[in-house]
Enzyme design. Structure first.
Site, PDB file in Angstrom:
ATOM      1  N   LYS A 134       0.884  -1.158   0.000  1.00  0.00           N
ATOM      2  CA  LYS A 134       0.000   0.000   0.000  1.00  0.00           C
ATOM      3  C   LYS A 134       0.930   1.219   0.000  1.00  0.00           C
ATOM      4  O   LYS A 134       1.685   1.447   0.957  1.00  0.00           O
ATOM      5  CB  LYS A 134      -0.902  -0.037   1.232  1.00  0.00           C
ATOM      6  CG  LYS A 134      -2.004   1.000   1.225  1.00  0.00           C
ATOM      7  CD  LYS A 134      -1.524   2.244   1.886  1.00  0.00           C
ATOM      8  CE  LYS A 134      -2.593   3.302   1.985  1.00  0.00           C
ATOM      9  NZ  LYS A 134      -1.997   4.572   2.473  1.00  0.00           N
ATOM     10  N   GLY A 184       5.196   3.629  10.542  1.00  0.00           N
ATOM     11  CA  GLY A 184       4.490   4.909  10.577  1.00  0.00           C
ATOM     12  C   GLY A 184       4.141   5.317  11.989  1.00  0.00           C
ATOM     13  O   GLY A 184       4.860   4.994  12.936  1.00  0.00           O
ATOM     14  N   ARG A 186       2.030   5.847  15.631  1.00  0.00           N
ATOM     15  CA  ARG A 186       1.454   4.937  16.596  1.00  0.00           C
ATOM     16  C   ARG A 186      -0.048   4.784  16.349  1.00  0.00           C
ATOM     17  O   ARG A 186      -0.583   3.686  16.428  1.00  0.00           O
ATOM     18  CB  ARG A 186       1.673   5.438  18.026  1.00  0.00           C
ATOM     19  CG  ARG A 186       1.283   4.368  19.028  1.00  0.00           C
ATOM     20  CD  ARG A 186       1.138   4.856  20.451  1.00  0.00           C
ATOM     21  NE  ARG A 186       2.385   5.402  20.958  1.00  0.00           N
ATOM     22  CZ  ARG A 186       2.585   5.632  22.251  1.00  0.00           C
ATOM     23  NH1 ARG A 186       1.638   5.340  23.137  1.00  0.00           N
ATOM     24  NH2 ARG A 186       3.709   6.165  22.664  1.00  0.00           N
ATOM     25  N   ARG A 187      -0.709   5.893  16.007  1.00  0.00           N
ATOM     26  CA  ARG A 187      -2.141   5.823  15.768  1.00  0.00           C
ATOM     27  C   ARG A 187      -2.454   4.915  14.585  1.00  0.00           C
ATOM     28  O   ARG A 187      -3.330   4.062  14.644  1.00  0.00           O
ATOM     29  CB  ARG A 187      -2.708   7.226  15.540  1.00  0.00           C
ATOM     30  CG  ARG A 187      -4.180   7.298  15.835  1.00  0.00           C
ATOM     31  CD  ARG A 187      -4.680   8.713  15.765  1.00  0.00           C
ATOM     32  NE  ARG A 187      -4.415   9.263  14.438  1.00  0.00           N
ATOM     33  CZ  ARG A 187      -4.805  10.479  14.055  1.00  0.00           C
ATOM     34  NH1 ARG A 187      -5.449  11.263  14.886  1.00  0.00           N
ATOM     35  NH2 ARG A 187      -4.539  10.906  12.846  1.00  0.00           N
ATOM     36  N   GLY A 188      -1.687   5.095  13.502  1.00  0.00           N
ATOM     37  CA  GLY A 188      -1.901   4.265  12.311  1.00  0.00           C
ATOM     38  C   GLY A 188      -1.611   2.801  12.586  1.00  0.00           C
ATOM     39  O   GLY A 188      -2.375   1.910  12.208  1.00  0.00           O
ATOM     40  N   GLY A 189      -0.498   2.557  13.272  1.00  0.00           N
ATOM     41  CA  GLY A 189      -0.108   1.174  13.561  1.00  0.00           C
ATOM     42  C   GLY A 189      -1.114   0.485  14.459  1.00  0.00           C
ATOM     43  O   GLY A 189      -1.505  -0.661  14.222  1.00  0.00           O
ATOM     44  N   GLU A 208       6.044  -0.781  12.992  1.00  0.00           N
ATOM     45  CA  GLU A 208       7.123  -0.047  13.634  1.00  0.00           C
ATOM     46  C   GLU A 208       6.593   1.374  13.766  1.00  0.00           C
ATOM     47  O   GLU A 208       6.310   2.023  12.763  1.00  0.00           O
ATOM     48  CB  GLU A 208       8.384  -0.149  12.758  1.00  0.00           C
ATOM     49  CG  GLU A 208       9.632   0.255  13.486  1.00  0.00           C
ATOM     50  CD  GLU A 208      10.016   1.655  13.149  1.00  0.00           C
ATOM     51  OE1 GLU A 208       9.520   2.566  13.821  1.00  0.00           O
ATOM     52  OE2 GLU A 208      10.813   1.819  12.215  1.00  0.00           O
ATOM     53  N   CYS A 245      12.782   7.483  12.798  1.00  0.00           N
ATOM     54  CA  CYS A 245      12.181   6.866  13.983  1.00  0.00           C
ATOM     55  C   CYS A 245      13.228   6.653  15.065  1.00  0.00           C
ATOM     56  O   CYS A 245      12.886   6.406  16.213  1.00  0.00           O
ATOM     57  CB  CYS A 245      11.495   5.555  13.624  1.00  0.00           C
ATOM     58  SG  CYS A 245      12.464   4.546  12.532  1.00  0.00           S
ATOM     59  N   GLU A 325       6.228  11.134  21.089  1.00  0.00           N
ATOM     60  CA  GLU A 325       7.168  11.503  20.045  1.00  0.00           C
ATOM     61  C   GLU A 325       6.721  12.789  19.351  1.00  0.00           C
ATOM     62  O   GLU A 325       5.559  12.937  18.991  1.00  0.00           O
ATOM     63  CB  GLU A 325       7.227  10.358  19.014  1.00  0.00           C
ATOM     64  CG  GLU A 325       8.266  10.585  17.914  1.00  0.00           C
ATOM     65  CD  GLU A 325       8.300   9.447  16.893  1.00  0.00           C
ATOM     66  OE1 GLU A 325       7.388   8.596  16.925  1.00  0.00           O
ATOM     67  OE2 GLU A 325       9.225   9.435  16.079  1.00  0.00           O
TER      68      GLU A 325
END
Lengths: 454, 454
Positions: A134, A184, A186-189, A208, A245, A325
């Site tokens: 994606k 990417g 934290r919210r997306g992961g 990650e 990161c 972060e």
């Protein structure tokens, strides 16, 4: 569209999952060679879309091709499958086998090395898994260009590129997808983790999600190397406009040191402004910096550029938000008045990709190291967290929330294990066994036979 | 209570997680020796609570002690940690380290080998993880007796036993617990998976949730060995009153064979009744058998005893419920009228612990094996799925819903990897490195140094 790609990947898996290491290695090497053939077009396109600069992107392309060839060499050699044979009452043989079609979510900050042709794609293809990437919306044309380059050499169904937020969700929900890799926020992961865990058949997600990469400076190191550490930290914080990161977003000084903070502050102030990856990343950076400024003593904050904050341990421990972060060239120095305070901070930290200890002879850091070891994927001594070597021993991972799965690494040869599962054959005719498990060891790989590895 | 045990485990982890393989091995061997010292009391108590019989329980105790000693030998040797050293631009070294305190849920059907002192406990303790076992309510006194035996030799905080449904949930929700191991029903396992995935910090769950373990019989094998296979299957289906997760609950015959079905039917009818583990397991068995009887041609069904059903491929493929596990001495024979039908059934199967192929010379089973390999943890040829050897190559796992995590095994030495994560040290002083990573290799273990394993 997603369903068609997933079905094609699943169909291709029946063939691709049984290709020899040599054949899969040829594919990885062909992708690397073709990326090199098209390197000018790729680097120029990536530079237009990311503003990362041609030299950095040229290096990233070299790194990306190197990664592909590292995985090619690993599977050509072949011993990575952990083949085991027991000639007991029953004959049992097992090895790591590919898990099935994998969805890879490209990162914004590495348009090549952690994106379409990056480490997740390379390690999944090496394992024997078809990949559907994606594309990240921050570099759509680079993704398409690289996607075409890969598609020209990959067998039908083994590679596909899709675009769009909804497509990403559909992919993770699709029953034929068997694992997910993501780099990417934290919210997306976490969103992908939750979708994957709620499936009828839950699947592993390797997300990650970044880290604040704390750097601890012990008293003697501060006194004897303060200026050198300030210079090294400044370089690490501002490298690539802080968009790594592994960016060190937190510095814990074992004792208050005005000279060190002034030195770092002067360096941060003097940092030239540079464009960030996307307008939304720049907006988030500004918002993060403003939020930090409202919580701590602001020492230096250059509008639109590098940011440095300082505070004391009690303030830091009181505000959980200060452990979040801020993606960009910003760091927070926490000054401690005792060794115990420093340990309190270490104990309060969430999971991290890395932690760094600067210590000189006479500094006592054994207890600190023991605490940090339980929180991180990589412990660094007298160095800086940016720069992740692609070597067999590397661990680019760490306990949640640094990653979704603290058992894994997304860099280094261990990354291939993410896309595998162990399968055993019991009393199987030699003819039906995979080459890796046949009695005569036709591939000449290292195997554990009756408990002895040779 | 749970909070106290979890805190004690977390405190103990700081010490226990750094014990040498030799020291941890001593603990595992001490547990085995003490189980043997108390074997009569343990076996008698377990027999009262489970009705499994003294001979079977004596064997199970031997197996349990063997498992403990297999893991002791593994960690005493030490190479299992996958130590890697790269002397590059930066010095990077990594190895598997214990993940933290582990919650273990004992199984009903193995009061020893998959319960308090079982494989999950042994592998977690071997990895360096303190263990809190949630006792299975089917054998509470056995659990307490064994728990006391372990507590007398384990360092404080390294082992605890808790009881009760709510305690189990609290344990999985507790922030200091870092992984969960479970053997039991799909409903129970999925509930723990969902709780673990919803935590602020999601943690891995290794749930082994059972399987119907399909057995495929190809035409020549049926013609040439039908009677032998009927005898072997009957023994496997009825072993231990069918209360094994490897019980063969589905038989796919490549062609209709009345003699085989009659033979198996006669054997099943002649099977003596025996008490099951608990009244609720017996109730669930009766309900499952009645449900199957309503869906298929009932051939033989002995009230309160072994059950055999037969049906054809279209009926089987129409009723998804026929793929559900009936825990007990029951099996379903599906007769196919073509090779393609048999492959359709293989393709329709969910994840399984095992699949078995009976084939003689001239039988074509390559395509079947390729399909089954993607569905199972263990492929068996011309044998039966019950009986799981404790050897390094064993895989007792499989894709969901056989287990929660198809990458793992709960039997064999690979089971230790479930409770570990890779950690790297970069440019670390030799003095602070774990013994496994020191330059001089003081433990003399096998390591990968600069890409070469030696």
């Amino acid at each position: 569209m997603i369903d068609r790609a997933a079905r094609a990947a699943s169909d291709a898996f029946a063939m691709y999952g049984w290709l020899s290491g040599r054949k899969k290695g040829e594919l990885l090497r062909a992708i690397a060679s073709r990326l090199e053939e098209h390197k000018d077009a790729i680097v120029n396109r990536a530079n237009l879309e990311t503003s990362l600069g041609v030299p950095r992107l040229q290096n990233e392309l070299v790194r990306t091709c190197n990664q592909l060839r590292v995985f090619a060499a690993l599977i050509e050699e072949g011993s990575w499958v952990d083949a085991r044979i027991d000639h007991g009452k029953v004959d049992v043989r097992s090895m790591l086998r590919p898990i099935g079609p994998v969805a890879v979510f490209g990162a914004s900050n590495f348009p090549l090395a952690f994106s379409v042709p990056g480490g997740d794609t390379a390690s999944a293809l090496a394992a024997g898994c078809p990949v559907i990437v994606k594309a990240h919306p921050a570099h759509p044309e680079t993704s398409k260009l690289v996607g075409r380059v890969i598609s020209e050499v990959a067998p039908s169904g083994v590679f596909a590129l899709v675009e769009g937020f909804e497509a990403g969700i559909e992919l993770v929900e699709h029953p034929l997808i068997k694992a997910v890799a993501f780099t990417g926020s934290r919210r997306g992961g976490r969103a992908l983790m939750d979708i994957a865990a709620a499936r009828a058949e839950p699947i592993p997600v390797y997300a990650e999600m970044g880290s604040i990469n704390p750097v601890f400076i012990l008293p003697r190191a501060m006194r004897e190397r303060g200026a050198e550490i300030a210079a090294g930290l400044h370089a690490s914080v501002t490298l690539g406009v802080g968009q790594f990161c592994t960016n060190p977003g937190l510095v814990i000084a074992a004792e208050t040191n005005a000279a060190f903070v002034d030195d770092l502050s002067n360096r941060m102030s003097a940092t030239a402004c540079a464009p960030m990856l996307t307008p939304s990343i720049a907006d988030a950076y500004r918002a993060g910096v403003e939020h930090f400024a409202s919580l701590v003593d602001r020492r230096a904050f250059v509008e639109g550029g590098a940011a440095l904050f300082t505070t004391n341990a009690p303030t830091f421990l009181r505000h959980e938000e200060l452990m979040e972060e801020v993606f960009g060239p910003s760091t927070l120095v926490v000054e401690c008045d005792s060794h115990e305070r420093m340990l309190d901070i270490a104990r309060a930290l969430e999971g991290q990709l890395t932690a760094t200890i600067h210590a000189n002879d006479g500094d006592d850091y054994q207890d600190l190291a023991k605490i940090l070891e339980t929180k991180v994927g990589r412990m660094i001594f007298n160095g800086y967290p940016t720069g992740v070597e692609v070597v067999p021993a590397m661990v680019h991972g760490g306990p949640f929330p640094a990653t979704s799965d603290g058992r894994s690494t997304s860099v280094g040869t261990r990354a291939i294990e993410r896309f595998t599962r162990a399968v055993a054959w019991q009393n199987a005719p030699d003819a039906i066994l995979p080459e890796e498990l046949k009695e005569s060891n036709p591939l000449g790989i290292r195997r554990m036979v009756d408990g002895i590895t040779r």
